[in-house]
Motif scaffolding. Structure first.
Motif, PDB file in Angstrom:
ATOM      1  N   THR A   1       0.847  -1.207   0.000  1.00  0.00           N
ATOM      2  CA  THR A   1       0.000   0.000   0.000  1.00  0.00           C
ATOM      3  C   THR A   1       0.879   1.252   0.000  1.00  0.00           C
ATOM      4  O   THR A   1       0.568   2.235  -0.682  1.00  0.00           O
ATOM      5  CB  THR A   1      -0.985  -0.017   1.185  1.00  0.00           C
ATOM      6  OG1 THR A   1      -1.754  -1.217   1.073  1.00  0.00           O
ATOM      7  CG2 THR A   1      -1.924   1.182   1.155  1.00  0.00           C
TER       8      THR A   1
ATOM      9  N   GLU B   1      -4.941  -4.787  -2.861  1.00  0.00           N
ATOM     10  CA  GLU B   1      -5.756  -5.833  -2.240  1.00  0.00           C
ATOM     11  C   GLU B   1      -6.270  -6.819  -3.290  1.00  0.00           C
ATOM     12  O   GLU B   1      -6.355  -8.018  -3.035  1.00  0.00           O
ATOM     13  CB  GLU B   1      -6.949  -5.194  -1.504  1.00  0.00           C
ATOM     14  CG  GLU B   1      -6.727  -4.914  -0.024  1.00  0.00           C
ATOM     15  CD  GLU B   1      -5.717  -3.819   0.289  1.00  0.00           C
ATOM     16  OE1 GLU B   1      -5.371  -3.043  -0.624  1.00  0.00           O
ATOM     17  OE2 GLU B   1      -5.265  -3.740   1.444  1.00  0.00           O
TER      18      GLU B   1
ATOM     19  N   ARG C   1      -6.569   4.101   5.908  1.00  0.00           N
ATOM     20  CA  ARG C   1      -5.398   3.232   6.042  1.00  0.00           C
ATOM     21  C   ARG C   1      -5.591   2.252   7.193  1.00  0.00           C
ATOM     22  O   ARG C   1      -6.180   2.571   8.203  1.00  0.00           O
ATOM     23  CB  ARG C   1      -4.121   4.061   6.294  1.00  0.00           C
ATOM     24  CG  ARG C   1      -3.524   4.739   5.074  1.00  0.00           C
ATOM     25  CD  ARG C   1      -3.096   3.816   3.969  1.00  0.00           C
ATOM     26  NE  ARG C   1      -2.225   2.702   4.309  1.00  0.00           N
ATOM     27  CZ  ARG C   1      -0.920   2.688   4.148  1.00  0.00           C
ATOM     28  NH1 ARG C   1      -0.296   3.751   3.693  1.00  0.00           N
ATOM     29  NH2 ARG C   1      -0.220   1.608   4.442  1.00  0.00           N
ATOM     30  N   GLU C   2      -5.089   1.082   7.036  1.00  0.00           N
ATOM     31  CA  GLU C   2      -5.195  -0.002   8.021  1.00  0.00           C
ATOM     32  C   GLU C   2      -6.634  -0.486   8.191  1.00  0.00           C
ATOM     33  O   GLU C   2      -6.978  -1.123   9.176  1.00  0.00           O
ATOM     34  CB  GLU C   2      -4.627   0.420   9.392  1.00  0.00           C
ATOM     35  CG  GLU C   2      -3.188   0.898   9.371  1.00  0.00           C
ATOM     36  CD  GLU C   2      -2.195  -0.190   9.014  1.00  0.00           C
ATOM     37  OE1 GLU C   2      -2.447  -1.356   9.350  1.00  0.00           O
ATOM     38  OE2 GLU C   2      -1.188   0.131   8.372  1.00  0.00           O
TER      39      GLU C   2
ATOM     40  N   SER D   1      -8.393  -2.813   6.925  1.00  0.00           N
ATOM     41  CA  SER D   1      -8.802  -4.213   6.738  1.00  0.00           C
ATOM     42  C   SER D   1      -9.379  -4.843   8.011  1.00  0.00           C
ATOM     43  O   SER D   1     -10.234  -5.725   7.937  1.00  0.00           O
ATOM     44  CB  SER D   1      -7.632  -5.063   6.267  1.00  0.00           C
ATOM     45  OG  SER D   1      -7.184  -4.595   5.034  1.00  0.00           O
TER      46      SER D   1
HETATM   47  N1  ASP Z   1      -3.541  -2.265   2.824  1.00  0.00           N
HETATM   48  C1  ASP Z   1      -4.155  -1.217   3.597  1.00  0.00           C
HETATM   49  C2  ASP Z   1      -3.101  -0.437   4.354  1.00  0.00           C
HETATM   50  O1  ASP Z   1      -1.946  -0.831   4.349  1.00  0.00           O
HETATM   51  C3  ASP Z   1      -5.239  -1.702   4.519  1.00  0.00           C
HETATM   52  C4  ASP Z   1      -4.761  -2.597   5.628  1.00  0.00           C
HETATM   53  O2  ASP Z   1      -3.679  -3.189   5.518  1.00  0.00           O
HETATM   54  O3  ASP Z   1      -5.452  -2.723   6.625  1.00  0.00           O
HETATM   55  O4  ASP Z   1      -3.422   0.572   4.934  1.00  0.00           O
END
Ligand code: ASP
Ligand code: ADP
Ligand code: MG
Length: 417
Positions: free
Chosen positions: A43, A120, A195-196, A198
């Motif tokens: 990402t 993703e 971000r983050e 998931s």
């Molecule tokens: N790939 C995305 C990120 O790095 C979502 C995630 O990893 O949760 O922010």
């Protein structure tokens, strides 16, 4: 029915993907929906591509090549040359190039979501194909057909009613389902949940399917009382109440995405945070209970913060009207407020400049207010603090703000002075 979430670290290499398979085989491959993030640090790599693309620099080519090389290396480590997945991945890169070629929008956030989402899609395509190759039947779902959101690109809000209806109707809960984290769709285009995000995706599916539990598989034994990258001594938290987990995530504990817990709490779905390496350890359980077990001070560190102190130019008090003006601008410029402190003539906030808009905010606000700002400060939060914990943080630098209430102490520290 249970939900698993594997983050970037758990699919960062061919061996890591093989380990995901080991986890699934150990846990059983039915009645499961697996949410997977982009591989490794992809990402961030996509963010570099997007930056180069939107700024029109020469870095587009190398940025795209680095992403291609990473995924091809991943394929080479997992498949035989000529396997169908090579064609699928090549097709996805073609689609990405096509999108970049025909895009005419200069809405950065929209463009970001259309490009970043390939991380993703690629990751789940590869993992799903690998499972199939080794004989584990699975169904690849395009999460954008399930999670419906508004059009607030890069921080989209879920349309819960529609999402729940679709998920309940379309997910076959008896199977092993593989899908993407982080992504959604506004009816027409790809959106992202932040971000983050998931972890949040896992929470959304769990809520809609009334899952028995959610497991987030990690490269750490569970939720620790501090980030092991920053603190040398840490302790595993065995149990955390939903409320405590929400508080920790709210103050910035990066181990669970802040929006993940509330949907789970509403349906009393337990969340396990476990090591993907050591399957004998039970890790951390987040559930309906009180506080944390063991009850130790928990440290949350947020670096790269900006502390802003605002006072009225005409020496009037910083009260409702002035403060609401400041807040409106903080909201307009999408600055994330992590701490607030108020006195009669000045109002201080510690913010995070996620969208690189601080300078615009500053210039706008300085028309009406006197502003002082300290860049690159660190915000330390200690839940369940005691004197020793406070002393250990005070040693880190010059404390410019200290805020203490019953359960939580927060210090803004200038570390490099
Ligand atoms: N790939 C995305 C990120 O790095 C979502 C995630 O990893 O949760 O922010
Ligand atoms: P993922 O691949 O699942 O997205 P992340 O890299 O985002 O994983 O998160 C895992 C990392 O979070 C761990 O390696 C650890 O360094 C860090 N971390 C930060 N705070 C904590 C904490 N309180 N407990 C455990 N890990 C933490
Ligand atoms: Mg992560």
């Amino acid at each position: 029915m249970r939900i698993f979430k594997f983050g970037g670290a758990s699919v960062k290499s061919p061996d890591a993907v093989r380990n995901v398979v080991r986890v699934l085989q150990h846990q059983g491959t039915e009645n499961t929906l697996v949410v997977i993030s982009a591989m490794g640090k992809m990402t961030n790599a996509f963010e570099r591509l997007i930056k180069a693309y939107t700024e029109g620099t020469d870095d587009v080519k190398p940025a795209l090549q680095a992403i291609k090389d990473f995924h091809i290396e991943m394929l080479d480590g997992l498949f035989e040359k000529g396997d169908e997945v090579y064609t699928e991945v090549t097709y996805l890169f073609g689609e990405l190039a096509g999108r970049m070629a025909i895009n005419t929008s200069d809405d950065y956030d929209y463009v970001y979501d259309q490009i970043v989402g390939f991380g993703e899609i690629l990751s789940t395509t590869i993992v799903s194909a690998y499972l199939t190759k080794i004989g584990i039947e699975n169904k690849w779902l395009d999460v954008r057909e399930y999670i419906k959101t508004d059009s607030n690109y890069r921080d989209a809000k879920v349309n819960w009613e529609l999402t729940e209806t679709i998920i309940k109707e379309k997910v076959d809960t008896s199977k092993l389902n593989i899908t993407q984290g982080f992504l959604g769709n506004n009816g027409e285009y790809t959106t992202t949940l932040g971000r983050e995000g998931s972890d949040y995706t896992a929470g959304i599916f769990a809520y809609c399917l009334e899952a028995d539990n959610v497991t987030i598989w990690k490269d750490v034994p569970g939720v620790l009382n501090a980030d092991p990258r920053v603190f040398t001594e840490t302790e595993l938290l065995q149990k955390i109440s939903y409320t405590e987990a929400i508080e920790m995530a709210f103050y910035g504990a990066s181990v669970i995405h802040p929006k993940t817990i509330q949907p789970l709490e509403q349906k009393q779905i337990p969340l396990y945070v476990r090591s993907f390496d050591d399957l004998d350890r039970s890790g951390t359980t987040v559930l309906k209970s009180n506080g944390i077990e063991p009850e130790v001070p928990c440290y949350i560190v947020k670096k790269n913060q900006i502390l802003i102190s605002v006072a009225a130019k005409d020496f009037s008090f910083m009260v409702e009207d002035n403060i609401s003006d400041v807040f409106k601008k903080l909201h307009d410029y999408k600055l994330k407020v992590n701490l607030i402190q108020n006195s009669a003539i000045s109002f201080s906030v510690c913010v995070e400049d996620k969208f690189n808009s601080f300078d615009k905010f500053y210039n706008d606000l300085k028309e009406t207010f006197k502003i002082k700002s300290y860049k690159d400060v660190t915000l330390y939060t200690i839940r369940h603090f005691n004197d020793d914990a406070l002393d250990s943080i005070k040693k880190k630098g010059k404390a410019i703000i200290r805020q203490i209430n019953t359960e939580t102490a927060q210090l803004v520290i200038q570390e490099n002075v």
